[in-house]
Design an enzyme around this catalytic site. Structure first.
Site, PDB file in Angstrom:
ATOM      1  N   TYR A 172      -3.142  14.485  -3.086  1.00 24.24           N
ATOM      2  CA  TYR A 172      -3.655  13.775  -1.919  1.00 24.24           C
ATOM      3  C   TYR A 172      -4.729  14.603  -1.203  1.00 24.24           C
ATOM      4  O   TYR A 172      -4.564  15.016  -0.052  1.00 24.24           O
ATOM      5  CB  TYR A 172      -2.508  13.440  -0.974  1.00 24.24           C
ATOM      6  CG  TYR A 172      -2.784  12.266  -0.059  1.00 24.24           C
ATOM      7  CD1 TYR A 172      -3.034  11.003  -0.569  1.00 24.24           C
ATOM      8  CD2 TYR A 172      -2.775  12.413   1.328  1.00 24.24           C
ATOM      9  CE1 TYR A 172      -3.264   9.918   0.259  1.00 24.24           C
ATOM     10  CE2 TYR A 172      -3.011  11.338   2.166  1.00 24.24           C
ATOM     11  CZ  TYR A 172      -3.257  10.101   1.626  1.00 24.24           C
ATOM     12  OH  TYR A 172      -3.492   9.032   2.459  1.00 24.24           O
TER      13      TYR A 172
ATOM     14  N   HIS B  55      -9.301   8.535   2.597  1.00 25.83           N
ATOM     15  CA  HIS B  55      -9.437   7.133   3.018  1.00 25.83           C
ATOM     16  C   HIS B  55     -10.879   6.653   2.896  1.00 25.83           C
ATOM     17  O   HIS B  55     -11.145   5.553   2.406  1.00 25.83           O
ATOM     18  CB  HIS B  55      -8.946   6.950   4.460  1.00 25.83           C
ATOM     19  CG  HIS B  55      -7.468   7.140   4.622  1.00 25.83           C
ATOM     20  ND1 HIS B  55      -6.905   8.351   4.949  1.00 25.83           N
ATOM     21  CD2 HIS B  55      -6.437   6.264   4.497  1.00 25.83           C
ATOM     22  CE1 HIS B  55      -5.587   8.222   5.024  1.00 25.83           C
ATOM     23  NE2 HIS B  55      -5.269   6.969   4.758  1.00 25.83           N
TER      24      HIS B  55
ATOM     25  N   ASP C  33     -10.034  14.249   6.931  1.00 24.50           N
ATOM     26  CA  ASP C  33      -9.355  13.180   6.206  1.00 24.50           C
ATOM     27  C   ASP C  33      -8.925  13.660   4.815  1.00 24.50           C
ATOM     28  O   ASP C  33      -9.055  12.940   3.827  1.00 24.50           O
ATOM     29  CB  ASP C  33     -10.271  11.953   6.096  1.00 24.50           C
ATOM     30  CG  ASP C  33      -9.612  10.747   5.437  1.00 24.50           C
ATOM     31  OD1 ASP C  33      -8.405  10.554   5.647  1.00 24.50           O
ATOM     32  OD2 ASP C  33     -10.306  10.029   4.698  1.00 24.50           O
TER      33      ASP C  33
ATOM     34  N   HIS D 223       0.828  -1.201   0.000  1.00 26.41           N
ATOM     35  CA  HIS D 223       0.000   0.000   0.000  1.00 26.41           C
ATOM     36  C   HIS D 223       0.869   1.261   0.000  1.00 26.41           C
ATOM     37  O   HIS D 223       0.690   2.154  -0.837  1.00 26.41           O
ATOM     38  CB  HIS D 223      -0.921  -0.008   1.221  1.00 26.41           C
ATOM     39  CG  HIS D 223      -1.768   1.219   1.363  1.00 26.41           C
ATOM     40  ND1 HIS D 223      -3.107   1.227   1.055  1.00 26.41           N
ATOM     41  CD2 HIS D 223      -1.466   2.469   1.788  1.00 26.41           C
ATOM     42  CE1 HIS D 223      -3.587   2.457   1.271  1.00 26.41           C
ATOM     43  NE2 HIS D 223      -2.605   3.219   1.728  1.00 26.41           N
ATOM     44  N   GLU D 224       1.808   1.327   0.918  1.00 29.64           N
ATOM     45  CA  GLU D 224       2.612   2.546   1.041  1.00 29.64           C
ATOM     46  C   GLU D 224       3.552   2.740  -0.139  1.00 29.64           C
ATOM     47  O   GLU D 224       3.725   3.856  -0.637  1.00 29.64           O
ATOM     48  CB  GLU D 224       3.393   2.525   2.362  1.00 29.64           C
ATOM     49  CG  GLU D 224       2.518   2.467   3.606  1.00 29.64           C
ATOM     50  CD  GLU D 224       1.480   3.577   3.669  1.00 29.64           C
ATOM     51  OE1 GLU D 224       1.677   4.630   3.034  1.00 29.64           O
ATOM     52  OE2 GLU D 224       0.451   3.380   4.339  1.00 29.64           O
TER      53      GLU D 224
ATOM     54  N   GLU E 131      -5.451   6.693  -2.654  1.00 27.76           N
ATOM     55  CA  GLU E 131      -5.593   5.667  -1.615  1.00 27.76           C
ATOM     56  C   GLU E 131      -6.119   4.362  -2.193  1.00 27.76           C
ATOM     57  O   GLU E 131      -5.658   3.275  -1.842  1.00 27.76           O
ATOM     58  CB  GLU E 131      -6.527   6.171  -0.518  1.00 27.76           C
ATOM     59  CG  GLU E 131      -5.854   6.993   0.552  1.00 27.76           C
ATOM     60  CD  GLU E 131      -4.863   6.184   1.370  1.00 27.76           C
ATOM     61  OE1 GLU E 131      -5.154   5.024   1.721  1.00 27.76           O
ATOM     62  OE2 GLU E 131      -3.771   6.704   1.641  1.00 27.76           O
TER      63      GLU E 131
ATOM     64  N   HIS F 169       1.872   4.216  -3.060  1.00 33.44           N
ATOM     65  CA  HIS F 169       1.821   5.684  -3.012  1.00 33.44           C
ATOM     66  C   HIS F 169       3.043   6.269  -3.734  1.00 33.44           C
ATOM     67  O   HIS F 169       2.943   7.289  -4.417  1.00 33.44           O
ATOM     68  CB  HIS F 169       1.812   6.179  -1.567  1.00 33.44           C
ATOM     69  CG  HIS F 169       0.478   6.097  -0.898  1.00 33.44           C
ATOM     70  ND1 HIS F 169      -0.672   6.610  -1.448  1.00 33.44           N
ATOM     71  CD2 HIS F 169       0.122   5.579   0.306  1.00 33.44           C
ATOM     72  CE1 HIS F 169      -1.688   6.407  -0.621  1.00 33.44           C
ATOM     73  NE2 HIS F 169      -1.229   5.777   0.442  1.00 33.44           N
TER      74      HIS F 169
END
Length: 626
Positions: A350, A429, A424, A335-336, A359, A339
Site C-alpha cells: 500500500y 488514491h 497519500d 471497495h474495502e 486502490e 482490499h
C-alpha cells in the site's frame, strides 16, 4: 570479452561502529549472466523486463512435473517442479534455494500457480515473490514476479532494533504513537533509489488526523534512515456487526434486522459483496476460505471515512452533510472488502504504484459488483464511487469518477503525469485513477476523456474486463507490481481466459490510452533476406534501426551484427517489435559483434530485430539466417 560496467559509491556519515561500509557499490550493469540463463532455455521469451534488463516475466517450455499437480499441496507441487525452478531462477538472478514456497492456486483451466517468497542471506525480502505457472498436463510454461537479485548487500546490522524503533517513531506524525512487537531484520527495496537495503521493519500504531495509524516503517539497518513506509489501513457469508468505538456486537449472521438502518444496511451490503465474489468467481469470502465478515459501524464521532484494517471493516457515520453513514454504501463496502481480497492474493503493497493498483482494484470491483446487482446494466452511477452516500444535498457527485478521474479535483488519469511525491502513501488514491480509467475504457470502449491520447479502445464489456483484472490479481500480480507490469499481467490474464486476439488487443489499448505503454505506432522495419548481410548501417546515440526476417516453422535462426565503428546493441524478439524492456534475446555487449540464436518455433514466425545505438555507430552489418 569486455562488458559495460556501471559503478557508483554512496558515502554516508555514520555514528554507529562496525567495519562494513554504509552502502556497497552498485552492481555490474551487464546482463551477460541473464543472457546466458536465457540461452540455457532455448524456448524462453521475455514478456517484460525491469529497466535494468532483468526480466519480470518469461514464457516458454521449461520442463514438466512427473504427475499432475491437481489436488497437491504447495509443498508437494514444489517438489514436482523443483528441477524446472532451478533452470528458471538464474534468469531472475535468483538461487532456487532462496525461494520459499508460500501457497498455490488452481484456476478454472486446471492450471496451477505456485507462489514463492524471496529470501536473501536467510532473511525475507519484503514484497517480492516469484510465481511459477504449470498447465493442466504438468508443463511449466511461465514464470513472473518482482523477485530478483544480483545485488551485493550487507547482512549485518550496524544499528540496534531499539534505535530503529526510535527512528520509526520520530518519522510518524500522530497521537498516542507506539511500536508493536520487536523490530524485524529483513531486506526491502527502497522507494528512494529502488535498491535493496538491509532494514528493520517496525510496526507503528496510533491515531492520525483522519484515521488510525498502523504503519510498517522500514529503517535502514546501517544508517537509521527511513527507506519505505506502508500502511495496513486501506481506507474506503458469515457476518458480525459491532457498534461504536467499543465494538459491542449488535447483529450476527442469520439474526433478524435490528431496526438500526446503518447496522442493517451494512449487514446487507456485506452479504451482497460476498455473493458478488461467490457467484462470479466462486470465491468463499475474502480469504476464499469462509472467513467471517466483521464490521464496526457508528465508529467515532462525525467520522467521514471507512477502512479495512487487515481484519475487519470500520465505518464512520460522517455528519450528514459531507456524507451519509458510510456503511450504507455498497460501493464503499465492496471497495474495502476488495482490499481484503487483494491482501490474500497479490498483497499489493500500500504505497506508490502498487498501492495505486491496490486502490484501483477496489474501485474496479465496486463498479463491477454494482453492475452485477443491476443485472449487468451499466449506467452512469456504476462509474461513480460513493455517489450513494457522498454529500447528500448535492445530486450527481461522488468520491471518484472512474470514467473521468480528474473530475474529483485530485485524481490522475495519465501515467506520465502521475503524482510522484510522498503524500497519500505515494499517491495511492490519486494515481488509482489511471487504473480506473483503463478499466472503464476496456469495459466500455472509447478514447481518453480529456484527449490526452488518441488511442481508441474497443470495449469488451464489464464482465470480461472484471474477469481479467480478478485473474491478474489472483494469479499474476505480486506485492511490488507496477503499472507497466499490470499491463503485461492483464494481457496475459486475458490470454489465459481464452479471450480473442482482438479482446487481448483491447487490454493493451486501454493501458496505452492512459499512458502505460507506448501509443506510438510500430517503427518502420527493413526486410532482411535469409543469409544475406545488410551492410553500412548507421545510427546516432540513443536512436534505433529496425529489421525483420520471416522464418518458416521448424527452422532455428541466427542473427548477427558485426563490423563498423561505435557501439550498436542487438535486440531480437519473436512476433513483435523489441523494446529495451521486452525482447527474446539481448546480448548487450560492448562493440558491434553480437549474436542471437533462436530455437525453432512450431509455426511460421516473423523475427523482429533492433539495433540501438549505445553510442553512434556506422558501417555495421546485420544478417539473419535460418
Amino acid at each position: 570479452m569486455r562488458t559495460r560496467m556501471l559503478a557508483a559509491c554512496l558515502s554516508l556519515a555514520l555514528t554507529a561502529c562496525g567495519t562494513e561500509s554504509a552502502e556497497p557499490s552498485a552492481d555490474v550493469a551487464s546482463t551477460e549472466d541473464v543472457r546466458a540463463a536465457l540461452a540455457a532455455l532455448p524456448s524462453a521469451q521475455v514478456v517484460g523486463a525491469h529497466e535494468d534488463g532483468v526480466p519480470y516475466m518469461i514464457r516458454g517450455q521449461f520442463g514438466a512435473s512427473a504427475t499432475s499437480l491437481r489436488g497437491l499441496s504447495a509443498a508437494e507441487a514444489h517438489a514436482q517442479v523443483s528441477t524446472a525452478l532451478a533452470r528458471i531462477t538464474p534468469v531472475f538472478r535468483l538461487d532456487a534455494a532462496d525461494l520459499v514456497v508460500r501457497r498455490l492456486t488452481q484456476d478454472e483451466q486446471g492450471h496451477t500457480h505456485i507462489r514463492y517468497a524471496q529470501m536473501k542471506n536467510g532473511l525475507p525480502v519484503v514484497g517480492h515473490e516469484l510465481i511459477v505457472h504449470v498447465d493442466e498436463n504438468g508443463n511449466v510454461y511461465s514464470a513472473n514476479g518482482s523477485a530478483r537479485d544480483g545485488e551485493s548487500v550487507p547482512s549485518r546490522a550496524r544499528i540496534s532494533g531499539e534505535a530503529a524503533r526510535t527512528a520509526a517513531l520520530d518519522n510518524t506524525v500522530g497521537r498516542h504513537i507506539a511500536t508493536e512487537g520487536d523490530a524485524r531484520l529483513l531486506y526491502v527495496r527502497s522507494e528512494k533509489d529502488n535498491r535493496l537495503k538491509l532494514a528493520y521493519e517496525v510496526v507503528v500504531t496510533g491515531e492520525g488526523v483522519d484515521q488510525p495509524i498502523r504503519d510498517h516503517v522500514y529503517v535502514n539497518a546501517l544508517t537509521g534512515a527511513v527507506e519505505l513506509v506502508t500502511s495496513d489501513i486501506h481506507s474506503a457469508l458469515y457476518r458480525i456487526i459491532s457498534s461504536g468505538t467499543a465494538g459491542n456486537v449488535v447483529r450476527r449472521e442469520g439474526e433478524a434486522p435490528t431496526g438500526d438502518a446503518v447496522v442493517d444496511g451494512t449487514y446487507d451490503n456485506l452479504g451482497l459483496t460476498y455473493n458478488c465474489y461467490s457467484q462470479n468467481f466462486g470465491r468463499d469470502s475474502y480469504n476464499n476460505a469462509g472467513a467471517q465478515l466483521k464490521a464496526i459501524v457508528h465508529y467515532s464521532t462525525n467520522y467521514t471515512n471507512a477502512y479495512w484494517d487487515g481484519t475487519q471493516m470500520v465505518y464512520g457515520d460522517s455528519d450528514g452533510v459531507q456524507s451519509a453513514p458510510l456503511g450504507l454504501s455498497l460501493d464503499v463496502t465492496v471497495h474495502e472488502l476488495t482490499h481484503a481480497v487483494t491482501q490474500y492474493e497479490s498483497n499489493l503493497t500500500y504505497s506508490n504504484e502498487s498501492g495505486a493498483l491496490n486502490e484501483g482494484m477496489s474501485d474496479i470491483f465496486a463498479a463491477y459488483c454494482e453492475a452485477w446487482t443491476q443485472g449487468w446494466v451499466v449506467d452512469a452511477s456504476v462509474w461513480m464511487i460513493g455517489d450513494d452516500v457522498w454529500t447528500p444535498a448535492t445530486a450527481g457527485d461522488a468520491l471518484r469518477y472512474m470514467n473521468n478521474p480528474t473530475l474529483d479535483g485530485s485524481s490522475k488519469d495519465y501515467y506520465p503525469t502521475r503524482y510522484t511525491g510522498t503524500s497519500d502513501n505515494g499517491g495511492v488514491h490519486w494515481n488509482s485513477g489511471i487504473a480506473n480509467l483503463a478499466f472503464y475504457l476496456l469495459s466500455q470502449g472509447g478514447t481518453h476523456p480529456r484527449g490526452v491520447t488518441t488511442t481508441n479502445v474497443t470495449g469488451i464489456g464489464i464482465q470480461k474486463a472484471g474477469a481479467i483484472f480478478y485473474r491478474a490479481n489472483r494469479d499474476l500480480m505480486t506485492a511490488s507490481t507496477t503499472f507497466a507490469q499490470a499491463k503485461t499481467y492483464t494481457e496475459q490474464a486475458a490470454t489465459a481466459l481464452g479471450y480473442t486476439t482482438a479482446e487481448v488487443a483491447s487490454v493493451s489499448a486501454a493501458w496505452t490510452a492512459v499512458g502505460v505503454g507506448s501509443s506510438t505506432p510500430p517503427p518502420p522495419a527493413t526486410a532482411l533476406t535469409n543469409g544475406v548481410a545488410l551492410t553500412s548501417q548507421s545510427a546516432s546515440t540513443g536512436t534505433e534501426k529496425h529489421y525483420y526476417l520471416d522464418v518458416p516453422a521448424g527452422r532455428a535462426s541466427s542473427f548477427v551484427s558485426s563490423l563498423g565503428t561505435g557501439d550498436a546493441d542487438l535486440y531480437v524478439r519473436i512476433g513483435a517489435t523489441p523494446t529495451t524492456t521486452s525482447y527474446t534475446c539481448r546480448p548487450y555487449l560492448a562493440g558491434n559483434n553480437e549474436t542471437c540464436n533462436i530455437a525453432a518455433q512450431s509455426t511460421n514466425q516473423r523475427m523482429y530485430l533492433m539495433l540501438r545505438a549505445y553510442s553512434t555507430f556506422s558501417g555495421v552489418s546485420i544478417k539473419g539466417t535460418y
